[in-house]
Design a protein around this motif. Structure first.
Motif, PDB file in Angstrom:
ATOM      1  N   THR A 148      -1.531   5.714  -2.675  1.00  0.00           N
ATOM      2  CA  THR A 148      -1.846   6.522  -3.851  1.00  0.00           C
ATOM      3  C   THR A 148      -2.337   5.592  -4.956  1.00  0.00           C
ATOM      4  O   THR A 148      -1.648   4.628  -5.312  1.00  0.00           O
ATOM      5  N   CYS A 149      -3.522   5.873  -5.463  1.00  0.00           N
ATOM      6  CA  CYS A 149      -4.107   5.101  -6.559  1.00  0.00           C
ATOM      7  C   CYS A 149      -3.498   5.609  -7.865  1.00  0.00           C
ATOM      8  O   CYS A 149      -3.801   6.725  -8.310  1.00  0.00           O
ATOM      9  N   LEU A 150      -2.638   4.824  -8.482  1.00  0.00           N
ATOM     10  CA  LEU A 150      -1.905   5.264  -9.665  1.00  0.00           C
ATOM     11  C   LEU A 150      -2.734   5.048 -10.938  1.00  0.00           C
ATOM     12  O   LEU A 150      -2.931   3.912 -11.362  1.00  0.00           O
ATOM     13  N   GLN A 151      -3.196   6.143 -11.509  1.00  0.00           N
ATOM     14  CA  GLN A 151      -3.836   6.070 -12.823  1.00  0.00           C
ATOM     15  C   GLN A 151      -2.789   6.180 -13.925  1.00  0.00           C
ATOM     16  O   GLN A 151      -2.975   5.681 -15.035  1.00  0.00           O
ATOM     17  N   CYS A 168      -7.268   1.059  -9.858  1.00  0.00           N
ATOM     18  CA  CYS A 168      -6.053   1.851 -10.053  1.00  0.00           C
ATOM     19  C   CYS A 168      -5.323   1.276 -11.262  1.00  0.00           C
ATOM     20  O   CYS A 168      -4.805   0.151 -11.194  1.00  0.00           O
ATOM     21  N   LYS A 169      -5.299   2.019 -12.346  1.00  0.00           N
ATOM     22  CA  LYS A 169      -4.843   1.501 -13.637  1.00  0.00           C
ATOM     23  C   LYS A 169      -3.424   0.948 -13.578  1.00  0.00           C
ATOM     24  O   LYS A 169      -3.130  -0.123 -14.124  1.00  0.00           O
ATOM     25  N   VAL A 170      -2.516   1.672 -12.930  1.00  0.00           N
ATOM     26  CA  VAL A 170      -1.110   1.268 -12.891  1.00  0.00           C
ATOM     27  C   VAL A 170      -0.789   0.445 -11.645  1.00  0.00           C
ATOM     28  O   VAL A 170       0.093  -0.404 -11.653  1.00  0.00           O
ATOM     29  N   GLY A 171      -1.524   0.675 -10.569  1.00  0.00           N
ATOM     30  CA  GLY A 171      -1.282  -0.032  -9.322  1.00  0.00           C
ATOM     31  C   GLY A 171      -1.505   0.873  -8.129  1.00  0.00           C
ATOM     32  O   GLY A 171      -1.934   2.026  -8.264  1.00  0.00           O
ATOM     33  N   ILE A 172      -1.219   0.360  -6.945  1.00  0.00           N
ATOM     34  CA  ILE A 172      -1.339   1.126  -5.708  1.00  0.00           C
ATOM     35  C   ILE A 172       0.060   1.355  -5.155  1.00  0.00           C
ATOM     36  O   ILE A 172       0.814   0.388  -4.953  1.00  0.00           O
ATOM     37  N   MET A 173       0.403   2.615  -4.947  1.00  0.00           N
ATOM     38  CA  MET A 173       1.688   2.953  -4.351  1.00  0.00           C
ATOM     39  C   MET A 173       1.499   3.180  -2.857  1.00  0.00           C
ATOM     40  O   MET A 173       0.677   3.999  -2.443  1.00  0.00           O
ATOM     41  N   VAL A 174       2.257   2.460  -2.048  1.00  0.00           N
ATOM     42  CA  VAL A 174       2.211   2.610  -0.599  1.00  0.00           C
ATOM     43  C   VAL A 174       3.459   3.355  -0.156  1.00  0.00           C
ATOM     44  O   VAL A 174       4.587   2.939  -0.457  1.00  0.00           O
ATOM     45  N   THR A 223      -1.669  -4.016  -8.849  1.00  0.00           N
ATOM     46  CA  THR A 223      -3.069  -4.420  -8.681  1.00  0.00           C
ATOM     47  C   THR A 223      -3.829  -4.465 -10.003  1.00  0.00           C
ATOM     48  O   THR A 223      -5.008  -4.836 -10.028  1.00  0.00           O
ATOM     49  N   SER A 224      -3.173  -4.112 -11.113  1.00  0.00           N
ATOM     50  CA  SER A 224      -3.872  -4.036 -12.401  1.00  0.00           C
ATOM     51  C   SER A 224      -4.501  -5.363 -12.839  1.00  0.00           C
ATOM     52  O   SER A 224      -5.556  -5.346 -13.495  1.00  0.00           O
ATOM     53  N   PRO A 225      -3.937  -6.541 -12.517  1.00  0.00           N
ATOM     54  CA  PRO A 225      -4.621  -7.783 -12.923  1.00  0.00           C
ATOM     55  C   PRO A 225      -5.948  -8.018 -12.206  1.00  0.00           C
ATOM     56  O   PRO A 225      -6.678  -8.948 -12.574  1.00  0.00           O
ATOM     57  N   PHE A 226      -6.250  -7.191 -11.209  1.00  0.00           N
ATOM     58  CA  PHE A 226      -7.442  -7.409 -10.391  1.00  0.00           C
ATOM     59  C   PHE A 226      -8.456  -6.268 -10.525  1.00  0.00           C
ATOM     60  O   PHE A 226      -9.239  -5.999  -9.621  1.00  0.00           O
TER      61      PHE A 226
END
Length: 322
Positions: A148-151, A168-174, A223-226
């Motif tokens: 899930t791509c967390l916005q 994904c602004k907040v990160g990726i949830m697996v 993933t937000s730093p990338f």
């Protein structure tokens, strides 16, 4: 007394125990051999090792999970960012912002039931997913492994079985959901999967007639730093890769070794606990719990001394992209 048709929802935090190249359930490894093919992020009891041939609860002196009686081990592969210049940077995990933001990374673990279930027995272990998968057709065998791509921290729509293709602004949830039916006999199987199965509809089949709790992981990768696309591959493809070399996401998989003390998990399931365990046993008085801060303090030293920090010229273990 709760009705047998009621359901239980245990939801709790397991802080990061260790990131190491160990995997006692690796089909391609010999049990006890130090140095599995790829890197893992591991949470739970601090007795985790390359063989896991000991009694898990009594072997651990602490757990990174908030249920104080849960010394199980839960682990997944580790995520890396692949930059345009071909170097790799390890992606960190985040404490779930929905209640567990103070956790030192790790993952959120659930035990779910929709009725009467039989808790796992001492020695039980299982895996789900297949790290060799690289196609959408293959992953249909495991539809309950998603990204899930967390916005926002509450994003729960738009899940996919492959890596998200945008930022994904907040990160990726697996999310990893294990099967809920057991053959009733075997605590393990040669491939660590054949002794369990997903139900057909809402019913377990005759080959796997025993209903067990659904173990469910949510891991949030920061993933937000990338998110600077100028650093992404020149062809515009998404830049993330699992530690086993998969850049599609279809090789997503998870591993589990049961390690609850005594009959604590069975008691929680029988009591239909519906709880976020944050150190105060909300709606689950049958379980003992510890604080997130106590869970953060349970760590262990890495055994395989790979270089995991900074920018790497190759994935740990020399894993090739595939």
């Amino acid at each position: 007394m709760p009705g047998v048709n009621a359901g239980a929802t245990l939801r709790f935090s397991c802080s990061q125990l260790v990131v190491d190249r160990l995997d006692p359930l690796c089909p391609a490894c010999n049990p006890g051999v130090v140095g599995s093919p790829h890197l893992h992020q591991i949470v739970g009891g601090n007795s985790f090792n390359a063989s896991m041939d000991h009694d898990v609860p009594s072997g651990s002196t602490c757990t990174s999970c908030t249920p104080a009686e849960d010394f199980s081990n839960y682990w997944t592969a580790t995520l890396f960012f692949r930059a345009r210049n071909g170097t790799f940077k390890r992606v960190q995990t985040l404490g779930n912002p929905l209640g567990f933001g103070a956790a030192a990374g790790g993952q959120t673990v659930y035990y779910l039931s929709s009725g009467k279930v039989t808790a796992f027995k001492t020695g039980f272990r299982m895996t789900v997913g297949d790290p060799t998968f690289r196609t959408q057709a293959q992953i249909k065998q495991y539809p309950m492994l998603t990204f899930t791509c967390l916005q926002t921290s509450t994003t729960r729509s738009g899940s996919t079985t492959n890596f998200p293709t945008g930022t994904c602004k907040v990160g990726i949830m697996v999310s990893i959901r294990f099967p809920t039916c057991w053959d009733g006999t075997n605590l393990d199987s040669p491939n660590h999967q054949s002794h369990v199965a997903y139900p057909s509809g809402n019913r377990c089949l005759s080959t796997h007639p025993v209903s067990i709790p659904q173990v469910f992981y949510e891991t949030i990768w920061d993933t937000s730093p990338f998110n600077d696309k100028s650093q992404w591959p020149a062809d515009g493809s998404q830049p993330f890769v699992w530690s086993f070399g998969d850049k599609t996401g279809y090789g997503n998989h998870g591993d589990y070794i049961f390690g609850w003390k005594g009959d604590a998990l069975q008691k929680a399931m029988d009591a239909n606990c519906n709880s976020d365990l944050l150190g105060n046993n909300i709606n689950c008085p049958v379980l003992k719990s510890q604080s997130l801060q106590q869970g953060n303090q349970c760590t262990k030293q890495r055994i395989v001394k790979d270089d995991l920090d900074g920018w790497l010229t190759e994935l740990p273990g020399g894993v090739m992209m595939s």
